[in-house]
Design an enzyme around this catalytic site. Sequence first.
Site, PDB file in Angstrom:
ATOM      1  N   HIS A   1      -6.104   1.015   2.584  1.00  0.00           N
ATOM      2  CA  HIS A   1      -4.965   1.373   3.443  1.00  0.00           C
ATOM      3  C   HIS A   1      -4.711   2.884   3.448  1.00  0.00           C
ATOM      4  O   HIS A   1      -4.059   3.394   4.365  1.00  0.00           O
ATOM      5  CB  HIS A   1      -3.703   0.664   2.968  1.00  0.00           C
ATOM      6  CG  HIS A   1      -3.438  -0.643   3.646  1.00  0.00           C
ATOM      7  ND1 HIS A   1      -3.255  -0.751   5.012  1.00  0.00           N
ATOM      8  CD2 HIS A   1      -3.306  -1.903   3.162  1.00  0.00           C
ATOM      9  CE1 HIS A   1      -3.021  -2.014   5.325  1.00  0.00           C
ATOM     10  NE2 HIS A   1      -3.059  -2.736   4.230  1.00  0.00           N
TER      11      HIS A   1
ATOM     12  N   HIS B   1      -8.211  -3.379  -1.402  1.00  0.00           N
ATOM     13  CA  HIS B   1      -7.529  -3.498  -0.107  1.00  0.00           C
ATOM     14  C   HIS B   1      -6.436  -2.437   0.030  1.00  0.00           C
ATOM     15  O   HIS B   1      -6.354  -1.747   1.050  1.00  0.00           O
ATOM     16  CB  HIS B   1      -6.931  -4.900   0.024  1.00  0.00           C
ATOM     17  CG  HIS B   1      -6.287  -5.152   1.354  1.00  0.00           C
ATOM     18  ND1 HIS B   1      -6.977  -5.655   2.438  1.00  0.00           N
ATOM     19  CD2 HIS B   1      -5.015  -4.942   1.799  1.00  0.00           C
ATOM     20  CE1 HIS B   1      -6.164  -5.761   3.477  1.00  0.00           C
ATOM     21  NE2 HIS B   1      -4.967  -5.327   3.110  1.00  0.00           N
ATOM     22  N   GLU B   2      -5.603  -2.312  -1.000  1.00  0.00           N
ATOM     23  CA  GLU B   2      -4.501  -1.344  -0.913  1.00  0.00           C
ATOM     24  C   GLU B   2      -5.034   0.090  -0.891  1.00  0.00           C
ATOM     25  O   GLU B   2      -4.466   0.957  -0.217  1.00  0.00           O
ATOM     26  CB  GLU B   2      -3.521  -1.545  -2.077  1.00  0.00           C
ATOM     27  CG  GLU B   2      -3.004  -2.969  -2.252  1.00  0.00           C
ATOM     28  CD  GLU B   2      -2.524  -3.628  -0.968  1.00  0.00           C
ATOM     29  OE1 GLU B   2      -2.076  -2.918  -0.044  1.00  0.00           O
ATOM     30  OE2 GLU B   2      -2.594  -4.868  -0.886  1.00  0.00           O
TER      31      GLU B   2
ATOM     32  N   ASP C   1       8.408 -11.308   9.784  1.00  0.00           N
ATOM     33  CA  ASP C   1       8.187 -12.043   8.541  1.00  0.00           C
ATOM     34  C   ASP C   1       7.885 -13.517   8.819  1.00  0.00           C
ATOM     35  O   ASP C   1       7.115 -14.151   8.096  1.00  0.00           O
ATOM     36  CB  ASP C   1       9.406 -11.950   7.619  1.00  0.00           C
ATOM     37  CG  ASP C   1       9.606 -10.557   7.059  1.00  0.00           C
ATOM     38  OD1 ASP C   1       8.611  -9.808   6.954  1.00  0.00           O
ATOM     39  OD2 ASP C   1      10.753 -10.200   6.740  1.00  0.00           O
TER      40      ASP C   1
ATOM     41  N   GLU D   1       0.785  -1.227   0.000  1.00  0.00           N
ATOM     42  CA  GLU D   1       0.000   0.000   0.000  1.00  0.00           C
ATOM     43  C   GLU D   1       0.815   1.273   0.000  1.00  0.00           C
ATOM     44  O   GLU D   1       0.370   2.303   0.534  1.00  0.00           O
ATOM     45  CB  GLU D   1      -0.924  -0.006   1.228  1.00  0.00           C
ATOM     46  CG  GLU D   1      -0.205   0.032   2.582  1.00  0.00           C
ATOM     47  CD  GLU D   1       0.119  -1.327   3.173  1.00  0.00           C
ATOM     48  OE1 GLU D   1       0.378  -1.399   4.383  1.00  0.00           O
ATOM     49  OE2 GLU D   1       0.118  -2.319   2.420  1.00  0.00           O
TER      50      GLU D   1
ATOM     51  N   TYR E   1      -5.427  -9.735   9.850  1.00  0.00           N
ATOM     52  CA  TYR E   1      -6.403  -9.351   8.829  1.00  0.00           C
ATOM     53  C   TYR E   1      -7.807  -9.834   9.221  1.00  0.00           C
ATOM     54  O   TYR E   1      -8.750  -9.033   9.316  1.00  0.00           O
ATOM     55  CB  TYR E   1      -6.046  -9.980   7.475  1.00  0.00           C
ATOM     56  CG  TYR E   1      -4.776  -9.525   6.839  1.00  0.00           C
ATOM     57  CD1 TYR E   1      -4.799  -8.705   5.712  1.00  0.00           C
ATOM     58  CD2 TYR E   1      -3.530  -9.933   7.305  1.00  0.00           C
ATOM     59  CE1 TYR E   1      -3.634  -8.310   5.074  1.00  0.00           C
ATOM     60  CE2 TYR E   1      -2.358  -9.543   6.687  1.00  0.00           C
ATOM     61  CZ  TYR E   1      -2.413  -8.723   5.573  1.00  0.00           C
ATOM     62  OH  TYR E   1      -1.258  -8.328   4.962  1.00  0.00           O
TER      63      TYR E   1
ATOM     64  N   GLU F   1      -4.176  -4.003   9.402  1.00  0.00           N
ATOM     65  CA  GLU F   1      -4.773  -4.959   8.482  1.00  0.00           C
ATOM     66  C   GLU F   1      -6.212  -5.335   8.823  1.00  0.00           C
ATOM     67  O   GLU F   1      -7.003  -5.620   7.933  1.00  0.00           O
ATOM     68  CB  GLU F   1      -3.892  -6.208   8.393  1.00  0.00           C
ATOM     69  CG  GLU F   1      -2.507  -5.944   7.823  1.00  0.00           C
ATOM     70  CD  GLU F   1      -2.542  -5.403   6.389  1.00  0.00           C
ATOM     71  OE1 GLU F   1      -3.627  -5.309   5.784  1.00  0.00           O
ATOM     72  OE2 GLU F   1      -1.460  -5.052   5.875  1.00  0.00           O
TER      73      GLU F   1
END
Length: 607
Positions: free
Chosen positions: A304, A300-301, A380, A276, A388, A323
């Site tokens: 953001h 979605h992006e 990560d 995003e 989410y 998220e």
Amino acid sequence: MAPLDPHSYTDSSHPLTKRVDLSLFLDFDSKTILGSATLHLSHVHTGEFYLDTRTLRISSIVGPSDEPLQYTLDDAQPIKGSLLRVTLAKHTSFKVVYATDPCASALQWLDPPQTAGKKLPYILTQCQAIHARSIFPCQDTPLARIEYSAKVNVPKEMKVVMSAAHVGRSAPSSGEANSACEESRWLMEGRIVEYFNMEQTIPPYLFAMAAGDIVHAELSARSRVYTEPCELEGAANEFAGTEAMMQQGEALFGPYAWERLDLLVLPPSFPYGGMENPRMVFLTPTVIVGDKSGVQVVAHELAHSWTGNLITNATNDDFWLNEGFTTYAERRIVEALEGEERACLHIGLGWTGLKEEMERFKERPEFTKLKTNQEGVDPDEIYSQVPYEKGFHFLWRLEAEFGRAAFDDFLKKYISTFRFTSITTETFLQFLKDHFLGIEDKIDLDVWVYQPGIPADAIEPKSTILQRVLALAEGFNSGQRISEEDAVSWQALEWQIYLENLPKKLHAERISELNERFHFSENHNWEIKVAFLTIAAFSGYETCFPAIESALHSVGRMKYLRPLYSGLLQSSSDAKELARRVFADARHKYHPIAQSVVQGLLQKFDQ
């Protein structure tokens, strides 16, 4: 004195950086950036000042009058990288001259054969969650929101894009070179300098840059799509509805604060579906399938822009604030444009994914909470759908309790109150309690936020289409089959939900039956193809091994790599050998973040 963030060396007693001015020479031969970063602090500081770095080679650090400053670069730690200590004396700014490493974790350098057009090399960045420190020294925490400028020196046949306003493009000028790059090199023939400026504050992980054979097409007065030339027509068609999505987002959440929403379709090695970055959203080419089914990623992006970029999580422990809110906002946009039934299908798909994540983390329940403790944990490594989908369901539960109109009023006040700030979960909860007085008597906030698992009062999605798809998936082993009427009427989302709700392991004849009828392994929609190939991988179905191998060589999106490698590694000995061999051959095609994730899977399952 104390750290502000479990993933950063930033000290609470130090001023935060307010602006960074970058000068970057992109050397495609050595796969390094020769750079300088001038950091401007929020107030004067004397004494040691801490910065995050990872694999940077520091040449010098100087003050505003080019006076040398003392510094020390500590030994690297596995997650945080190396602490850079700079000694300041009533300074508000200083310049670090440095070079990146060819293996910098945020950077992927692609040779021409690895690009779609196979004409020019390419570079792309991915800084979330804690990788900006491998491009320039910084306080790499979302709490340190910065403005930035950049001048980027590249071969003149290339185009540079950034998460910033493009200011200009001109031949290199004398006196511009940073100290890491000799002026004769900066002024080399055949080079060009692109200039950028970002006036709105962003967390460092939203710094983004790409350069290569890049062209663009106009989508609207405030939106373009950028791609390699051979991908442009398909991308422009796929994302033609971007302006309509922007207008719907503004209707729901208030004015768009970033001026432009441009989209960059990257080479297939990009490790995420989308990123995003303000003003320049990065997208995987796997969302371009010709039927606009991938535009949910853009929704979605775009979402953001309000939830994540405008209001950001203070640390990765609060990642759900980004998220969870964005998944909720995305589905509101989808509902407004496509209807409640289609939005419910998206919720149903997410519900399946959330239950799978609960199983994945059953031995590590900390990471099924919304507010997590990630001290000593690589973000990560534990990246998942929990922030989410559990975050979405928390907000959906709030909407159901108080009504959509009241919850919409809350959302708008929340966004207007905290815009351009980075906040903690606790700040959000206090705002929630102040707005909805007595909420603790109706919803157990502690269970939702601080306890593992899916709360008992979570709302399971239901719709006519969704229930039909789930019933067929549940009845597969007992002989229920998809009718011709269903096969004709289903869109990509129905097929994906169906496949992802089938058992992960099926007998060979069942897999063969599915593929012979619907040709899933050859589907152009990557969501459908990978959902089917994941079943084949977990089942050790060797007929599909060539298709799995081709997929793992073709894309670097971790959403696809993780289940395919996981399936192979938990299957037959031949499947495990295939996973090892493919990764050895394909790893150079993956972004460093994806390389690390797959390596972790090999270590976990291949023992």
